[in-house]
Design a protein around this motif. Structure first.
Motif, PDB file in Angstrom:
ATOM      1  N   THR A  71       0.857  -1.185   0.000  1.00 50.10           N
ATOM      2  CA  THR A  71       0.000   0.000   0.000  1.00 50.10           C
ATOM      3  C   THR A  71       0.888   1.229   0.000  1.00 50.10           C
ATOM      4  N   LEU A  72       0.483   2.231  -0.761  1.00 51.54           N
ATOM      5  CA  LEU A  72       1.124   3.541  -0.694  1.00 51.54           C
ATOM      6  C   LEU A  72       0.217   4.413   0.162  1.00 51.54           C
ATOM      7  N   ARG A  73       0.781   5.005   1.200  1.00 46.95           N
ATOM      8  CA  ARG A  73       0.021   5.898   2.063  1.00 46.95           C
ATOM      9  C   ARG A  73       0.848   7.134   2.329  1.00 46.95           C
ATOM     10  N   ALA A  74       0.199   8.160   2.848  1.00 45.24           N
ATOM     11  CA  ALA A  74       0.880   9.426   3.115  1.00 45.24           C
ATOM     12  C   ALA A  74       2.106   9.209   4.002  1.00 45.24           C
ATOM     13  N   LEU A  75       3.147   9.918   3.680  1.00 51.60           N
ATOM     14  CA  LEU A  75       4.368   9.930   4.475  1.00 51.60           C
ATOM     15  C   LEU A  75       4.057  10.506   5.850  1.00 51.60           C
ATOM     16  N   ARG A  76       4.647   9.921   6.902  1.00 53.46           N
ATOM     17  CA  ARG A  76       4.430  10.378   8.277  1.00 53.46           C
ATOM     18  C   ARG A  76       5.764  10.556   8.987  1.00 53.46           C
ATOM     19  N   GLN A  77       5.779  11.432   9.982  1.00 57.02           N
ATOM     20  CA  GLN A  77       6.995  11.647  10.763  1.00 57.02           C
ATOM     21  C   GLN A  77       7.494  10.349  11.391  1.00 57.02           C
ATOM     22  N   GLU A  78       6.577   9.511  11.851  1.00 52.51           N
ATOM     23  CA  GLU A  78       6.999   8.274  12.513  1.00 52.51           C
ATOM     24  C   GLU A  78       7.627   7.262  11.554  1.00 52.51           C
ATOM     25  N   ASP A  79       7.668   7.571  10.245  1.00 54.25           N
ATOM     26  CA  ASP A  79       8.307   6.694   9.273  1.00 54.25           C
ATOM     27  C   ASP A  79       9.827   6.893   9.224  1.00 54.25           C
ATOM     28  N   ALA A  80      10.334   7.862   9.958  1.00 53.62           N
ATOM     29  CA  ALA A  80      11.760   8.213   9.871  1.00 53.62           C
ATOM     30  C   ALA A  80      12.679   7.031  10.146  1.00 53.62           C
ATOM     31  N   GLU A 131      13.978  12.546  10.020  1.00 53.51           N
ATOM     32  CA  GLU A 131      12.797  13.302  10.446  1.00 53.51           C
ATOM     33  C   GLU A 131      12.771  14.677   9.791  1.00 53.51           C
ATOM     34  N   GLU A 132      13.934  15.315   9.691  1.00 51.63           N
ATOM     35  CA  GLU A 132      14.009  16.632   9.050  1.00 51.63           C
ATOM     36  C   GLU A 132      13.663  16.536   7.561  1.00 51.63           C
ATOM     37  N   LEU A 133      14.143  15.493   6.880  1.00 52.70           N
ATOM     38  CA  LEU A 133      13.825  15.314   5.467  1.00 52.70           C
ATOM     39  C   LEU A 133      12.317  15.083   5.296  1.00 52.70           C
ATOM     40  N   ILE A 134      11.730  14.285   6.166  1.00 53.44           N
ATOM     41  CA  ILE A 134      10.281  14.060   6.102  1.00 53.44           C
ATOM     42  C   ILE A 134       9.537  15.363   6.342  1.00 53.44           C
ATOM     43  N   ARG A 135       9.991  16.155   7.305  1.00 53.81           N
ATOM     44  CA  ARG A 135       9.364  17.465   7.562  1.00 53.81           C
ATOM     45  C   ARG A 135       9.371  18.323   6.303  1.00 53.81           C
ATOM     46  N   LEU A 136      10.508  18.368   5.635  1.00 51.36           N
ATOM     47  CA  LEU A 136      10.639  19.145   4.396  1.00 51.36           C
ATOM     48  C   LEU A 136       9.693  18.615   3.314  1.00 51.36           C
ATOM     49  N   LEU A 137       9.654  17.293   3.145  1.00 51.72           N
ATOM     50  CA  LEU A 137       8.774  16.699   2.136  1.00 51.72           C
ATOM     51  C   LEU A 137       7.306  16.982   2.434  1.00 51.72           C
TER      52      LEU A 137
END
Length: 186
Positions: free
Chosen positions: A17-26, A54-60
């Motif tokens: 499944t493709l789902r929205a990126l989340r901070q907890e995925d770091a 986490e910073e890269l996910i924040r930016l994305l």
């Protein structure tokens, strides 16, 4: 043609499944972004910590809210995150094109997961976003990604010389493209 809403929809395939990126995925995505043999293809310095992921996910996520990019986490039925993929950018007015990017945790290479994930992302781009042309940039020595793109119907259009500046210097990239009509013929 539908416009992108600024939020990654859930896309479901046979095995993932493709789902929205989340901070907890770091923590799960750190292997994708820290593995030296993979990071070189991304044109980035390998990430060194969960905080950097986490910073890269924040930016994305900021870029997604501003409708500048769209990124999904690739998950197995168990919920385990094994990589990410999505649109680094797109332009509808006048061009109807987008650029796809992707990375997978090395432990899952060679099993067809990225092919399935990109098939979902490409379908969304052509059918929901209204794209006519999807591009992918690939380092000339990244034969694994080049084969994957070819298997999905992409054609290599040429080499963009010294296109990216990376921590190791300027880097060439090969440009691959897939048109909507070619996608529909597959």
């Amino acid at each position: 043609m539908k416009e992108h809403s600024g939020t990654a929809p859930v896309l479901t395939g046979h095995r993932l499944t493709l789902r929205a990126l989340r901070q907890e995925d770091a923590k799960a995505l750190l292997p994708c972004w820290s593995y030296p043999e993979a990071a070189v293809w991304l044109g980035i310095k390998p990430l060194a910590s969960k905080a950097e992921a986490e910073e890269l996910i924040r930016l994305l996520l900021v870029m997604e809210r501003e409708e500048e990019s769209l990124r999904w986490s690739i998950t197995l039925p168990s919920g385990e995150v094994i990589g990410s993929c999505g649109y680094n950018s797109w332009q509808l007015a006048g061009a109807f094109r987008g650029e796809v990017g992707f990375e997978l945790s090395p432990a899952f290479w060679g099993r067809g997961y990225m092919r399935e994930a990109l098939t979902l992302a490409l379908g969304y781009g052509f059918e929901e976003m209204g794209l006519n042309r999807i591009e992918a940039q690939c380092h000339p020595a990244n034969l694994r990604s080049a084969r994957l793109l070819a298997s999905l119907g992409f054609r290599r259009e040429g080499t963009l010389r010294e296109y990216r500046h990376t921590p190791s210097g300027y880097q060439d990239v090969d440009l691959y493209t897939l048109l909507r009509r070619e996608w529909q013929e597959l």
